[in-house]
Design a protein around this motif. Structure first.
Motif, PDB file in Angstrom:
ATOM      1  N   SER A 198      -4.343   7.124 -11.977  1.00 32.44           N
ATOM      2  CA  SER A 198      -5.786   5.683 -12.244  1.00 32.44           C
ATOM      3  C   SER A 198      -4.861   4.593 -11.726  1.00 32.44           C
ATOM      4  O   SER A 198      -5.616   3.535 -11.233  1.00 32.44           O
ATOM      5  CB  SER A 198      -5.828   5.711 -13.420  1.00 32.44           C
ATOM      6  OG  SER A 198      -5.580   5.594 -14.211  1.00 32.44           O
ATOM      7  N   HIS A 199      -3.965   4.038 -11.980  1.00 30.63           N
ATOM      8  CA  HIS A 199      -3.306   2.793 -11.677  1.00 30.63           C
ATOM      9  C   HIS A 199      -2.932   2.554 -10.363  1.00 30.63           C
ATOM     10  O   HIS A 199      -1.904   1.474 -10.050  1.00 30.63           O
ATOM     11  CB  HIS A 199      -2.288   3.302 -12.464  1.00 30.63           C
ATOM     12  CG  HIS A 199      -0.892   3.293 -12.468  1.00 30.63           C
ATOM     13  ND1 HIS A 199      -0.987   4.855 -12.406  1.00 30.63           N
ATOM     14  CD2 HIS A 199       0.373   2.500 -12.020  1.00 30.63           C
ATOM     15  CE1 HIS A 199       0.650   5.112 -12.069  1.00 30.63           C
ATOM     16  NE2 HIS A 199       1.242   3.746 -11.875  1.00 30.63           N
ATOM     17  N   CYS A 200      -2.963   3.948  -9.684  1.00 25.24           N
ATOM     18  CA  CYS A 200      -1.433   3.511  -8.524  1.00 25.24           C
ATOM     19  C   CYS A 200      -2.205   2.182  -7.251  1.00 25.24           C
ATOM     20  O   CYS A 200      -2.944   1.938  -7.002  1.00 25.24           O
ATOM     21  CB  CYS A 200      -1.752   4.621  -7.731  1.00 25.24           C
ATOM     22  SG  CYS A 200      -0.766   5.071  -5.757  1.00 25.24           S
ATOM     23  N   HIS A 201      -0.847   1.608  -6.577  1.00 21.74           N
ATOM     24  CA  HIS A 201      -1.393   0.211  -5.908  1.00 21.74           C
ATOM     25  C   HIS A 201      -1.214   0.657  -4.570  1.00 21.74           C
ATOM     26  O   HIS A 201      -1.130  -0.053  -3.821  1.00 21.74           O
ATOM     27  CB  HIS A 201      -0.311  -0.292  -6.103  1.00 21.74           C
ATOM     28  CG  HIS A 201       1.380  -0.360  -5.994  1.00 21.74           C
ATOM     29  ND1 HIS A 201       2.158   0.535  -6.922  1.00 21.74           N
ATOM     30  CD2 HIS A 201       1.409  -1.298  -5.515  1.00 21.74           C
ATOM     31  CE1 HIS A 201       3.198   0.882  -6.208  1.00 21.74           C
ATOM     32  NE2 HIS A 201       2.470  -0.546  -4.623  1.00 21.74           N
ATOM     33  N   ILE A 232       7.809  -2.199 -15.720  1.00 20.09           N
ATOM     34  CA  ILE A 232       7.077  -2.787 -14.668  1.00 20.09           C
ATOM     35  C   ILE A 232       5.873  -2.953 -15.353  1.00 20.09           C
ATOM     36  O   ILE A 232       5.106  -2.495 -15.175  1.00 20.09           O
ATOM     37  CB  ILE A 232       7.175  -1.691 -13.280  1.00 20.09           C
ATOM     38  CG1 ILE A 232       8.153  -1.252 -13.166  1.00 20.09           C
ATOM     39  CG2 ILE A 232       6.053  -2.599 -12.132  1.00 20.09           C
ATOM     40  CD1 ILE A 232       8.899  -0.644 -12.283  1.00 20.09           C
ATOM     41  N   THR A 233       5.477  -4.416 -15.025  1.00 21.63           N
ATOM     42  CA  THR A 233       4.281  -5.063 -14.909  1.00 21.63           C
ATOM     43  C   THR A 233       3.045  -4.027 -14.147  1.00 21.63           C
ATOM     44  O   THR A 233       3.218  -4.227 -12.354  1.00 21.63           O
ATOM     45  CB  THR A 233       3.979  -6.223 -14.519  1.00 21.63           C
ATOM     46  OG1 THR A 233       4.536  -6.822 -15.761  1.00 21.63           O
ATOM     47  CG2 THR A 233       3.029  -7.450 -15.697  1.00 21.63           C
ATOM     48  N   ASN A 234       1.714  -3.538 -13.988  1.00 20.60           N
ATOM     49  CA  ASN A 234       0.562  -3.530 -13.159  1.00 20.60           C
ATOM     50  C   ASN A 234       0.588  -4.255 -12.849  1.00 20.60           C
ATOM     51  O   ASN A 234      -0.139  -6.026 -13.055  1.00 20.60           O
ATOM     52  CB  ASN A 234      -0.375  -2.654 -13.432  1.00 20.60           C
ATOM     53  CG  ASN A 234      -0.173  -1.385 -14.706  1.00 20.60           C
ATOM     54  OD1 ASN A 234       0.359  -0.472 -13.839  1.00 20.60           O
ATOM     55  ND2 ASN A 234      -0.104  -1.155 -15.896  1.00 20.60           N
ATOM     56  N   LEU A 235       0.558  -4.544 -11.602  1.00 22.09           N
ATOM     57  CA  LEU A 235      -0.483  -5.359 -10.702  1.00 22.09           C
ATOM     58  C   LEU A 235      -1.363  -5.378 -10.673  1.00 22.09           C
ATOM     59  O   LEU A 235      -2.682  -4.536  -9.662  1.00 22.09           O
ATOM     60  CB  LEU A 235       0.565  -5.875  -9.296  1.00 22.09           C
ATOM     61  CG  LEU A 235       1.655  -6.847  -9.712  1.00 22.09           C
ATOM     62  CD1 LEU A 235       2.160  -6.037 -10.481  1.00 22.09           C
ATOM     63  CD2 LEU A 235       2.220  -7.695  -8.368  1.00 22.09           C
ATOM     64  N   PRO A 236      -2.750  -6.539 -10.197  1.00 22.11           N
ATOM     65  CA  PRO A 236      -3.928  -6.381 -10.040  1.00 22.11           C
ATOM     66  C   PRO A 236      -4.414  -6.349  -8.664  1.00 22.11           C
ATOM     67  O   PRO A 236      -4.768  -6.631  -8.049  1.00 22.11           O
ATOM     68  CB  PRO A 236      -4.081  -7.742 -10.281  1.00 22.11           C
ATOM     69  CG  PRO A 236      -3.759  -8.676  -9.947  1.00 22.11           C
ATOM     70  CD  PRO A 236      -2.021  -8.275  -9.911  1.00 22.11           C
ATOM     71  N   ILE A 237      -4.133  -5.164  -8.336  1.00 17.07           N
ATOM     72  CA  ILE A 237      -4.530  -4.352  -6.897  1.00 17.07           C
ATOM     73  C   ILE A 237      -4.965  -2.813  -6.700  1.00 17.07           C
ATOM     74  O   ILE A 237      -5.143  -2.133  -7.959  1.00 17.07           O
ATOM     75  CB  ILE A 237      -3.196  -4.959  -5.662  1.00 17.07           C
ATOM     76  CG1 ILE A 237      -2.115  -3.774  -5.922  1.00 17.07           C
ATOM     77  CG2 ILE A 237      -3.074  -6.101  -5.533  1.00 17.07           C
ATOM     78  CD1 ILE A 237      -1.114  -4.255  -4.535  1.00 17.07           C
ATOM     79  N   LEU A 259      -6.535  -2.855  -9.592  1.00 16.70           N
ATOM     80  CA  LEU A 259      -7.583  -3.434  -9.733  1.00 16.70           C
ATOM     81  C   LEU A 259      -8.877  -3.050  -9.698  1.00 16.70           C
ATOM     82  O   LEU A 259      -9.629  -4.102 -10.775  1.00 16.70           O
ATOM     83  CB  LEU A 259      -7.269  -3.787  -8.324  1.00 16.70           C
ATOM     84  CG  LEU A 259      -8.824  -5.570  -8.125  1.00 16.70           C
ATOM     85  CD1 LEU A 259      -8.299  -7.161  -8.921  1.00 16.70           C
ATOM     86  CD2 LEU A 259      -8.478  -6.093  -6.926  1.00 16.70           C
ATOM     87  N   GLU A 260      -9.415  -2.135  -9.147  1.00 15.01           N
ATOM     88  CA  GLU A 260     -10.933  -1.275  -9.610  1.00 15.01           C
ATOM     89  C   GLU A 260     -10.992  -0.952 -10.861  1.00 15.01           C
ATOM     90  O   GLU A 260     -12.133  -1.041 -11.213  1.00 15.01           O
ATOM     91  CB  GLU A 260     -10.465   0.088  -8.466  1.00 15.01           C
ATOM     92  CG  GLU A 260     -11.898   0.662  -9.172  1.00 15.01           C
ATOM     93  CD  GLU A 260     -11.742   2.301  -8.169  1.00 15.01           C
ATOM     94  OE1 GLU A 260     -10.879   2.801  -8.313  1.00 15.01           O
ATOM     95  OE2 GLU A 260     -12.844   2.988  -8.094  1.00 15.01           O
ATOM     96  N   TYR A 261     -10.016  -0.218 -11.639  1.00 11.43           N
ATOM     97  CA  TYR A 261      -9.489   0.200 -13.163  1.00 11.43           C
ATOM     98  C   TYR A 261     -10.690  -1.240 -13.998  1.00 11.43           C
ATOM     99  O   TYR A 261     -11.638  -1.692 -15.200  1.00 11.43           O
ATOM    100  CB  TYR A 261      -8.169   0.175 -13.375  1.00 11.43           C
ATOM    101  CG  TYR A 261      -8.593   0.457 -15.112  1.00 11.43           C
ATOM    102  CD1 TYR A 261      -9.470   1.185 -16.416  1.00 11.43           C
ATOM    103  CD2 TYR A 261      -7.533  -0.665 -15.811  1.00 11.43           C
ATOM    104  CE1 TYR A 261      -8.823   1.370 -17.358  1.00 11.43           C
ATOM    105  CE2 TYR A 261      -7.397  -0.909 -16.996  1.00 11.43           C
ATOM    106  CZ  TYR A 261      -8.139  -0.513 -17.942  1.00 11.43           C
ATOM    107  OH  TYR A 261      -7.535  -0.497 -19.353  1.00 11.43           O
ATOM    108  N   LEU A 262      -9.200  -2.875 -13.120  1.00  8.70           N
ATOM    109  CA  LEU A 262      -9.654  -3.766 -14.275  1.00  8.70           C
ATOM    110  C   LEU A 262     -11.053  -4.103 -13.976  1.00  8.70           C
ATOM    111  O   LEU A 262     -11.566  -4.271 -15.124  1.00  8.70           O
ATOM    112  CB  LEU A 262      -8.373  -5.005 -13.929  1.00  8.70           C
ATOM    113  CG  LEU A 262      -7.267  -4.833 -14.159  1.00  8.70           C
ATOM    114  CD1 LEU A 262      -6.697  -5.809 -13.700  1.00  8.70           C
ATOM    115  CD2 LEU A 262      -6.953  -4.932 -15.728  1.00  8.70           C
ATOM    116  N   ILE A 263     -11.685  -3.928 -12.865  1.00  6.20           N
ATOM    117  CA  ILE A 263     -13.171  -4.772 -13.048  1.00  6.20           C
ATOM    118  C   ILE A 263     -13.785  -3.991 -13.869  1.00  6.20           C
ATOM    119  O   ILE A 263     -14.839  -4.333 -14.292  1.00  6.20           O
ATOM    120  CB  ILE A 263     -13.601  -4.414 -11.603  1.00  6.20           C
ATOM    121  CG1 ILE A 263     -12.202  -5.589 -10.305  1.00  6.20           C
ATOM    122  CG2 ILE A 263     -14.862  -5.270 -11.010  1.00  6.20           C
ATOM    123  CD1 ILE A 263     -12.711  -5.831  -9.040  1.00  6.20           C
TER     124      ILE A 263
END
Lengths: 111, 351
Positions: free
Chosen positions: B69-72, B245-250, B254-258
């Motif tokens: 779900s977090h894959c950049h 490692i910090t998750n980068l907002p991309i 990013l989809e999850y964050l939004i």
């Protein structure tokens, strides 16, 4: 003045309390930082104590901060809930133990 | 949990222009926060520039057996991009001609590339110190043709770096898919069995933690101790180091964050946690990232945003170290992810 007493954005301004008294502010934040360092208790244990106390003193800033801290440290939601039950039990107990005082007064004054 | 890539779902975020535009708007447009470029200027740097090139990171392709779900990278079984043999050969040639000391293979699942074993066998003959394979672990259990990967890694002295988002099942499976945790544990046991991560062994096995949500990682040291304690006591598993490692907002994060309405809060946490001492150790200063089609990037994240190197040399086919070293590193707001707190890179914290 804002419409609400609490604003989540104010949490980030916590350190501003030093602006009006740098000497005491510094002492407080140094102390605060040292308290949460690893000691006989782990950082995780300390964050759970903080979370429980945050609920007992009903501090929304602290609940926000120590839920986030718990997530960062890998604390489970089950562990967080157990911790706040400990706080709630002590707080409930603190109210109820005064029942003894009520009973004392009742019995003293009753025929 | 997304079951397909953004690309196949035709999500607007599968467009890199859309992502870069999104990252420039909102809190960065209304003046709430400085752009990353402004932020580094406030720290007396006109721009970020490369130091010695030490790491060549090849992204062999975006195909993966997992859809995290977090894959950049927006990787998954539906992604077909694959690096050509020509580019693999060119990469080996570059190792021979430069003082690059690390070859870092990533994807997708790099092991799914048909020429993966050829590449590893040839790269291991070169004079590099470190041959890294970023393995998602479950690939080892995915099909019997991968069961011998631990032995293959060991015989080529591969340094295995594996994602294990947490040492407990629930958080790992939520991020990476049902059943991932137990398969990862089985794969780690297989790696241990051939000597990986064992005391006194030269076979290195490092694990990667990344937060399962919109928060920053805790101290790498604290988490490493917790991982070591739990993985050993519950499963008898040993490993060398934990990289946070910090998750980068991309991309999918990013989809999850939004979607979870955490975007502004997360970005403001990254910006407020900006640590100037990370600037001298950012991975973009000693790494070159190569995409499946040979294009060159300052890092894997820039690759996923299609922010190519600001150089005349755009593709590995035209590799020219001197020209490349003389470039400005491309930045955008996602770079705040690498400068927050203790900093973040493919090798963990950087301060």
């Amino acid at each position: 003045m804002k419409d609400a007493y609490y604003d989540p954005k104010d949490l980030k301004k916590f350190e501003n309390i030093s602006d009006w008294n740098p000497k005491l502010g510094k002492k407080f934040f140094d102390y605060y930082g040292s308290v949460f360092e690893k000691g006989s208790l782990s950082v995780k244990e300390k964050s759970l104590i903080a979370l429980a106390v945050a609920h007992v003193v009903r501090c929304p800033y602290c609940i926000d901060a120590y839920t986030q801290e718990g997530l960062k440290l890998g604390v489970d939601k089950e562990e967080m809930m157990e911790a706040i039950h400990v706080g709630a039990a002590i707080q409930g107990g603190a109210a109820l133990v005064h029942g003894v005082q009520m009973m004392n007064v009742h019995d003293k004054l009753s025929m | 949990m997304a079951i397909k890539s953004l690309k196949i779902r035709r999500n607007p975020l599968s467009s890199t222009d859309y992502q870069i535009d999104f990252l420039s708007k909102g809190i960065f447009e209304d003046g709430s926060f400085p752009s990353f470029e402004e932020k580094i200027k406030q720290n007396n740097l006109d721009y970020l520039s490369p130091k010695n090139l030490e790491i060549l990171q090849l992204n062999l392709g975006y195909m993966c057996n997992q859809v995290c779900s977090h894959c950049h990278v927006d990787a998954g079984p539906d992604r077909k991009e694959m690096m050509s043999r020509e580019i693999l050969e060119k990469s080996i040639e570059i190792l021979q001609q430069t003082s690059i000391n690390t070859l870092d293979l990533t994807g997708g699942a790099p092991e799914m590339h048909p020429e993966f074993r050829w590449l590893v066998e040839n790269a291991s003959k070169e004079k590099i110190h470190d041959l890294i394979v970023r393995s998602n672990l479950t690939i080892i259990m995915a099909n019997k043709r991968f069961y011998d990967l631990p032995d293959f890694f060991a015989s080529n002295n591969v340094h295995v770096i594996s994602s294990l988002p947490f040492y407990k099942k629930e958080k790992t499976d939520r991020q990476r898919g049902e059943g991932v945790f137990s398969k990862s544990i089985d794969a780690l046991k297989m790696l241990n069995k051939v000597g990986y991560g064992k005391e006194g062994s030269s076979l290195k096995l490092d694990l990667v933690y990344n937060p399962s949500g919109a928060f920053l990682p805790a101290s790498q040291e604290i988490l490493e101790n917790d991982y070591k304690e739990v993985l050993f006591s519950e499963f008898g598993i040993e490993f060398n180091n934990l990289f946070t490692i910090t998750n980068l907002p991309i991309s999918r994060f990013l989809e999850y964050l939004i979607a979870s309405e955490n975007y502004e809060h997360y970005m403001s946490t990254l910006v407020n946690s900006f640590n100037p001492s990370t600037l001298s150790n950012l991975m973009c200063t000693n790494t070159l990232s190569v995409s499946w089609d040979g294009n060159l990037f300052d890092c894997d994240f820039n690759q996923m945003l299609d922010l190519g190197v600001e150089s005349k040399v755009k593709n590995i086919k035209d590799f020219d170290l001197k020209l490349l070293q003389n470039r400005k590193i491309s930045v955008s707001q996602h770079c705040y992810g690498c400068t927050a707190g203790s900093g973040s890179s493919c090798q963990g914290t950087i301060t």
